[in-house]
Design a protein around this motif. Structure first.
Motif, PDB file in Angstrom:
ATOM      1  N   GLU A  77     -29.718  -9.032 -16.616  1.00  0.00           N
ATOM      2  CA  GLU A  77     -29.599  -7.631 -17.009  1.00  0.00           C
ATOM      3  C   GLU A  77     -28.520  -7.445 -18.074  1.00  0.00           C
ATOM      4  OE1 GLU A  77     -29.027  -5.274 -13.532  1.00  0.00           O
ATOM      5  OE2 GLU A  77     -31.021  -5.690 -12.732  1.00  0.00           O
ATOM      6  N   THR A  78     -27.420  -8.179 -17.949  1.00  0.00           N
ATOM      7  CA  THR A  78     -26.354  -8.102 -18.948  1.00  0.00           C
ATOM      8  C   THR A  78     -26.851  -8.564 -20.314  1.00  0.00           C
ATOM      9  OG1 THR A  78     -24.632  -8.456 -17.279  1.00  0.00           O
ATOM     10  CG2 THR A  78     -24.053  -8.938 -19.564  1.00  0.00           C
ATOM     11  N   LYS A  79     -27.588  -9.669 -20.345  1.00  0.00           N
ATOM     12  CA  LYS A  79     -28.133 -10.171 -21.605  1.00  0.00           C
ATOM     13  C   LYS A  79     -29.088  -9.165 -22.234  1.00  0.00           C
ATOM     14  CE  LYS A  79     -30.652 -14.064 -23.622  1.00  0.00           C
ATOM     15  NZ  LYS A  79     -31.335 -15.372 -23.348  1.00  0.00           N
ATOM     16  N   GLU A  80     -29.921  -8.531 -21.405  1.00  0.00           N
ATOM     17  CA  GLU A  80     -30.866  -7.532 -21.905  1.00  0.00           C
ATOM     18  C   GLU A  80     -30.128  -6.349 -22.527  1.00  0.00           C
ATOM     19  OE1 GLU A  80     -34.331  -4.596 -20.075  1.00  0.00           O
ATOM     20  OE2 GLU A  80     -33.802  -6.449 -19.026  1.00  0.00           O
ATOM     21  N   ILE A  81     -29.049  -5.915 -21.894  1.00  0.00           N
ATOM     22  CA  ILE A  81     -28.263  -4.800 -22.421  1.00  0.00           C
ATOM     23  C   ILE A  81     -27.592  -5.186 -23.732  1.00  0.00           C
ATOM     24  CG2 ILE A  81     -26.227  -3.343 -22.002  1.00  0.00           C
ATOM     25  CD1 ILE A  81     -26.974  -3.543 -18.983  1.00  0.00           C
ATOM     26  N   GLU A  82     -27.007  -6.392 -23.770  1.00  0.00           N
ATOM     27  CA  GLU A  82     -26.318  -6.843 -24.981  1.00  0.00           C
ATOM     28  C   GLU A  82     -27.263  -6.955 -26.171  1.00  0.00           C
ATOM     29  OE1 GLU A  82     -24.604 -10.457 -23.548  1.00  0.00           O
ATOM     30  OE2 GLU A  82     -22.697  -9.515 -23.001  1.00  0.00           O
ATOM     31  N   GLU A  83     -28.529  -7.251 -25.913  1.00  0.00           N
ATOM     32  CA  GLU A  83     -29.510  -7.385 -26.986  1.00  0.00           C
ATOM     33  C   GLU A  83     -30.246  -6.084 -27.296  1.00  0.00           C
ATOM     34  OE1 GLU A  83     -31.996 -10.514 -25.570  1.00  0.00           O
ATOM     35  OE2 GLU A  83     -30.566 -12.109 -26.079  1.00  0.00           O
ATOM     36  N   SER A  84     -29.887  -5.010 -26.589  1.00  0.00           N
ATOM     37  CA  SER A  84     -30.537  -3.718 -26.795  1.00  0.00           C
ATOM     38  C   SER A  84     -29.978  -3.008 -28.022  1.00  0.00           C
ATOM     39  CB  SER A  84     -30.336  -2.836 -25.556  1.00  0.00           C
ATOM     40  OG  SER A  84     -28.982  -2.392 -25.475  1.00  0.00           O
TER      41      SER A  84
END
Length: 216
Positions: free
Chosen positions: A132-139
């Motif tokens: 989830e953290t990676k998804e947010i950082e790439e958003s």
């Protein structure tokens, strides 16, 4: 090395040793700094590259499913000027999560910090938090929105207690609230002066022993 009289091995020299169960699942690994195991969960390295430069040897523990569930590491490094950093840690992890109990020692060129820590971890898996953290950082969210969203993902991963000695030479016991804020501190400082403090959630001292009026 084999003892000729007993035909038993008395010494074994190797860089990594895996202890497995009957199904072949690795349950414990002994390793040097060149063979540090990856952070395995659900058969996947959930932190690729995370340990590549760590100067540690040690022992890693794995549960019945092959997930990392704690371990012991130790090592040091020294630069060309002779400055050094040495550390050791023994941890026990919550199921599908990070450490909840830790004994640790850090010596940063003579500044020493060591003790015992306990942590809270949420019910969601560490792998889910990282994904989830990676998804947010790439958003496409702005930096402030990303930081707020990531804080929510990691809500519940909090240090709750420490007992040990800090770099200032203070021996202390600290109890934290669910947000990781100090709420009770018991300290014997570097001059052997004891004190006890009760704090609010903003870090303000509400009451302390000895009280200020007793010192006057």
């Amino acid at each position: 090395m084999i003892d000729e009289k007993t035909n038993k091995m008395t010494e074994l020299e190797l860089e990594k040793l895996n202890i497995v169960d009957k199904q072949g699942t690795v349950r414990m690994t002994l390793f040097n700094q060149d063979h540090i195991p990856p952070a395995l969960m659900d058969g996947e390295d959930i932190l690729p590259g995370h340990r590549d430069d760590n100067p540690f040897a040690g022992i890693m523990f794995f549960n019945n499913e092959g997930d990392e569930c704690g371990g012991m590491i130790f090592g040091n490094e020294r630069d060309e000027e002779g400055n050094y950093r040495a550390s050791a840690s023994m941890t026990f992890d919550q199921y599908k999560q990070d450490q909840v109990v830790q004994m640790m020692y850090i010596d940063d060129n003579g500044e020493r910090h060591y003790g015992f820590n306990i942590f809270d971890r949420p019910d969601v898996s560490l792998k889910q938090q990282l994904d989830e953290t990676k998804e947010i950082e790439e958003s496409h969210l702005d930096d402030e929105a990303k930081a707020e969203a990531i804080d929510q993902v990691w809500k519940g991963s909090t240090q709750r207690a420490f007992m040990g000695k800090n770099k200032k030479g203070e021996v202390s016991v600290k109890l934290m609230d669910s947000k990781g804020k100090d709420r009770i501190r018991m300290v014997v400082d570097e001059n052997d002066i004891p004190r006890m403090e009760f704090l609010d959630g903003e870090g303000n001292v509400l009451y302390k022993l000895p009280p200020d009026d007793l010192k006057k």
